[in-house]
Motif scaffolding. Structure first.
Motif, PDB file in Angstrom:
ATOM      1  N   ILE A  32     -14.205 -77.563 -22.774  1.00 35.77           N
ATOM      2  CA  ILE A  32     -13.300 -78.709 -22.829  1.00 35.77           C
ATOM      3  C   ILE A  32     -14.080 -79.865 -23.431  1.00 35.77           C
ATOM      4  O   ILE A  32     -15.109 -80.270 -22.891  1.00 35.77           O
ATOM      5  N   THR A  33     -13.605 -80.369 -24.552  1.00 34.79           N
ATOM      6  CA  THR A  33     -14.273 -81.464 -25.252  1.00 34.79           C
ATOM      7  C   THR A  33     -13.465 -82.738 -25.066  1.00 34.79           C
ATOM      8  O   THR A  33     -12.269 -82.767 -25.349  1.00 34.79           O
ATOM      9  N   GLY A  34     -14.106 -83.781 -24.586  1.00 36.55           N
ATOM     10  CA  GLY A  34     -13.455 -85.064 -24.387  1.00 36.55           C
ATOM     11  C   GLY A  34     -13.718 -86.011 -25.539  1.00 36.55           C
ATOM     12  O   GLY A  34     -14.810 -86.001 -26.121  1.00 36.55           O
ATOM     13  N   LEU A  35     -12.722 -86.804 -25.882  1.00 36.74           N
ATOM     14  CA  LEU A  35     -12.844 -87.815 -26.925  1.00 36.74           C
ATOM     15  C   LEU A  35     -12.369 -89.150 -26.363  1.00 36.74           C
ATOM     16  O   LEU A  35     -11.191 -89.296 -26.035  1.00 36.74           O
ATOM     17  N   LEU A  36     -13.277 -90.105 -26.252  1.00 38.49           N
ATOM     18  CA  LEU A  36     -12.947 -91.418 -25.711  1.00 38.49           C
ATOM     19  C   LEU A  36     -13.131 -92.491 -26.770  1.00 38.49           C
ATOM     20  O   LEU A  36     -13.860 -92.294 -27.749  1.00 38.49           O
ATOM     21  N   GLY A  37     -12.486 -93.598 -26.573  1.00 40.76           N
ATOM     22  CA  GLY A  37     -12.613 -94.719 -27.504  1.00 40.76           C
ATOM     23  C   GLY A  37     -11.638 -95.811 -27.130  1.00 40.76           C
ATOM     24  O   GLY A  37     -10.585 -95.544 -26.544  1.00 40.76           O
ATOM     25  N   ARG A  38     -11.984 -97.030 -27.453  1.00 43.43           N
ATOM     26  CA  ARG A  38     -11.104 -98.152 -27.143  1.00 43.43           C
ATOM     27  C   ARG A  38      -9.857 -98.082 -28.021  1.00 43.43           C
ATOM     28  O   ARG A  38      -9.808 -97.359 -29.019  1.00 43.43           O
ATOM     29  N   ASN A  39      -8.833 -98.839 -27.642  1.00 44.55           N
ATOM     30  CA  ASN A  39      -7.590 -98.870 -28.418  1.00 44.55           C
ATOM     31  C   ASN A  39      -7.869 -99.231 -29.868  1.00 44.55           C
ATOM     32  O   ASN A  39      -8.628-100.157 -30.157  1.00 44.55           O
ATOM     33  N   GLY A  40      -7.243 -98.483 -30.783  1.00 42.84           N
ATOM     34  CA  GLY A  40      -7.358 -98.809 -32.194  1.00 42.84           C
ATOM     35  C   GLY A  40      -8.586 -98.267 -32.880  1.00 42.84           C
ATOM     36  O   GLY A  40      -8.801 -98.541 -34.068  1.00 42.84           O
ATOM     37  N   THR A  41      -9.384 -97.460 -32.175  1.00 47.87           N
ATOM     38  CA  THR A  41     -10.598 -96.944 -32.812  1.00 47.87           C
ATOM     39  C   THR A  41     -10.335 -95.717 -33.675  1.00 47.87           C
ATOM     40  O   THR A  41     -11.204 -95.312 -34.449  1.00 47.87           O
ATOM     41  N   GLY A  42      -9.149 -95.103 -33.536  1.00 45.52           N
ATOM     42  CA  GLY A  42      -8.809 -93.991 -34.430  1.00 45.52           C
ATOM     43  C   GLY A  42      -8.764 -92.620 -33.783  1.00 45.52           C
ATOM     44  O   GLY A  42      -8.797 -91.607 -34.482  1.00 45.52           O
ATOM     45  N   LYS A  43      -8.649 -92.564 -32.457  1.00 42.53           N
ATOM     46  CA  LYS A  43      -8.624 -91.262 -31.774  1.00 42.53           C
ATOM     47  C   LYS A  43      -7.409 -90.432 -32.205  1.00 42.53           C
ATOM     48  O   LYS A  43      -7.540 -89.257 -32.562  1.00 42.53           O
ATOM     49  N   SER A  44      -6.231 -91.041 -32.166  1.00 39.89           N
ATOM     50  CA  SER A  44      -5.026 -90.312 -32.574  1.00 39.89           C
ATOM     51  C   SER A  44      -5.060 -89.986 -34.065  1.00 39.89           C
ATOM     52  O   SER A  44      -4.609 -88.912 -34.488  1.00 39.89           O
ATOM     53  N   VAL A 195     -17.597 -90.258 -28.071  1.00 47.63           N
ATOM     54  CA  VAL A 195     -17.010 -91.597 -28.048  1.00 47.63           C
ATOM     55  C   VAL A 195     -16.850 -92.088 -29.475  1.00 47.63           C
ATOM     56  O   VAL A 195     -17.789 -92.008 -30.286  1.00 47.63           O
ATOM     57  N   LEU A 196     -15.650 -92.580 -29.789  1.00 50.00           N
ATOM     58  CA  LEU A 196     -15.386 -93.191 -31.086  1.00 50.00           C
ATOM     59  C   LEU A 196     -15.676 -94.680 -30.980  1.00 50.00           C
ATOM     60  O   LEU A 196     -15.077 -95.382 -30.166  1.00 50.00           O
ATOM     61  N   ALA A 197     -16.596 -95.154 -31.790  1.00 51.18           N
ATOM     62  CA  ALA A 197     -16.960 -96.573 -31.778  1.00 51.18           C
ATOM     63  C   ALA A 197     -17.506 -96.949 -33.141  1.00 51.18           C
ATOM     64  O   ALA A 197     -18.242 -96.170 -33.762  1.00 51.18           O
ATOM     65  N   GLU A 198     -17.114 -98.108 -33.618  1.00 52.93           N
ATOM     66  CA  GLU A 198     -17.609 -98.628 -34.904  1.00 52.93           C
ATOM     67  C   GLU A 198     -17.421 -97.602 -36.021  1.00 52.93           C
ATOM     68  O   GLU A 198     -18.332 -97.345 -36.812  1.00 52.93           O
ATOM     69  N   GLU A 199     -16.224 -96.990 -36.044  1.00 55.76           N
ATOM     70  CA  GLU A 199     -15.776 -96.090 -37.112  1.00 55.76           C
ATOM     71  C   GLU A 199     -16.449 -94.721 -37.089  1.00 55.76           C
ATOM     72  O   GLU A 199     -16.191 -93.887 -37.955  1.00 55.76           O
ATOM     73  N   GLN A 200     -17.304 -94.467 -36.096  1.00 56.87           N
ATOM     74  CA  GLN A 200     -18.008 -93.197 -36.044  1.00 56.87           C
ATOM     75  C   GLN A 200     -17.867 -92.553 -34.675  1.00 56.87           C
ATOM     76  O   GLN A 200     -17.482 -93.195 -33.700  1.00 56.87           O
TER      77      GLN A 200
END
Length: 220
Positions: A32-44, A195-200
């Motif tokens: 199970i791989t988790g992907l986190l990030g603040r709103n608007g960082t591009g997860k969806s 974690v998605l942050a600063e476009e990466q």
């Protein structure tokens, strides 16, 4: 045999705004791989890229090393739960479970509140019940990989506990990529975490990385 889903060399830009730059992410069956990030960082956006709904400036999506740019055409490889409702409201539960070749009795056993709802239309369900049905049929799908975008939204605590148990049960059959703002639920499930942050995308090696990357303030 372990199967692998990889996405790399992703570059996505909306107008002059960079959304994703040189992203790499890996998901394997049995994990199970988790992907986190603040709103608007591009997860969806990243999930839509993997699925093939969104075409970026550059990307490589591979299943066991083979490029699959339009994964949505290959249900045996990948299923995707978007943030929005995807099952048409006019369909009955009978039709939905038939289309996914699933046993309604097994679902009803997990969620007794659905007793005698077999012939109900999707539109007759509450928001939480509708989300639960959509999440359940994809967790139980025949795909090698399942992406879940906000699967716990609108679910009661008891439903969340049951869904997490279903994911763990299916973990031996497929790989999961999960993102949700209820990040404690993701942390509880994930074998690997990004974690998605600063476009990466950054692979999290320890829980303190969540604070270092500006995602969450941890209590000490």
């Amino acid at each position: 045999m372990t199967h692998r889903l990889e996405v790399d060399s992703v570059h996505l830009q909306f107008g002059e705004r960079e959304i994703l730059t040189n992203v790499y992410l890996k998901c394997e069956t049995g994990k199970i791989t988790g992907l986190l990030g603040r709103n608007g960082t591009g997860k969806s956006s990243l999930m839509n890229l993997i699925f093939g709904n969104l075409v970026p400036g550059n990307k490589s999506v591979r299943f066991d090393g083979k490029s699959v740019p339009k994964a949505y055409q290959h249900h045996e490889l990948l299923s995707y739960l978007p943030q929005y409702n995807f099952i048409p409201a006019h369909l009955s539960l009978t039709r939905v479970f038939s289309d996914f070749s699933l046993d309604f009795a097994a679902f009803e056993k997990c969620f007794p509140e659905f007793q005698q709802k077999y012939n109900s239309k999707i539109r007759q369900l509450s928001g939480g019940q509708r989300r639960l049905v959509e999440t359940y049929v994809l967790i139980k799908s025949k795909s090698e990989f399942v992406m879940l975008d906000e699967p716990f939204s609108h679910l009661s605590p008891l439903m969340i506990t049951a869904v997490k148990e279903l994911i763990r049960q299916e973990q031996g059959n497929k790989g999961f990529l999960i993102t949700d703002h209820m990040y404690h639920e993701v942390l509880d499930l994930a074998n690997d975490l990004y974690v998605l942050a600063e476009e990466q995308v950054y692979l999290v090696n320890q829980i303190e990385d969540l604070e270092r990357l500006g995602y969450a303030r941890l209590s000490h």
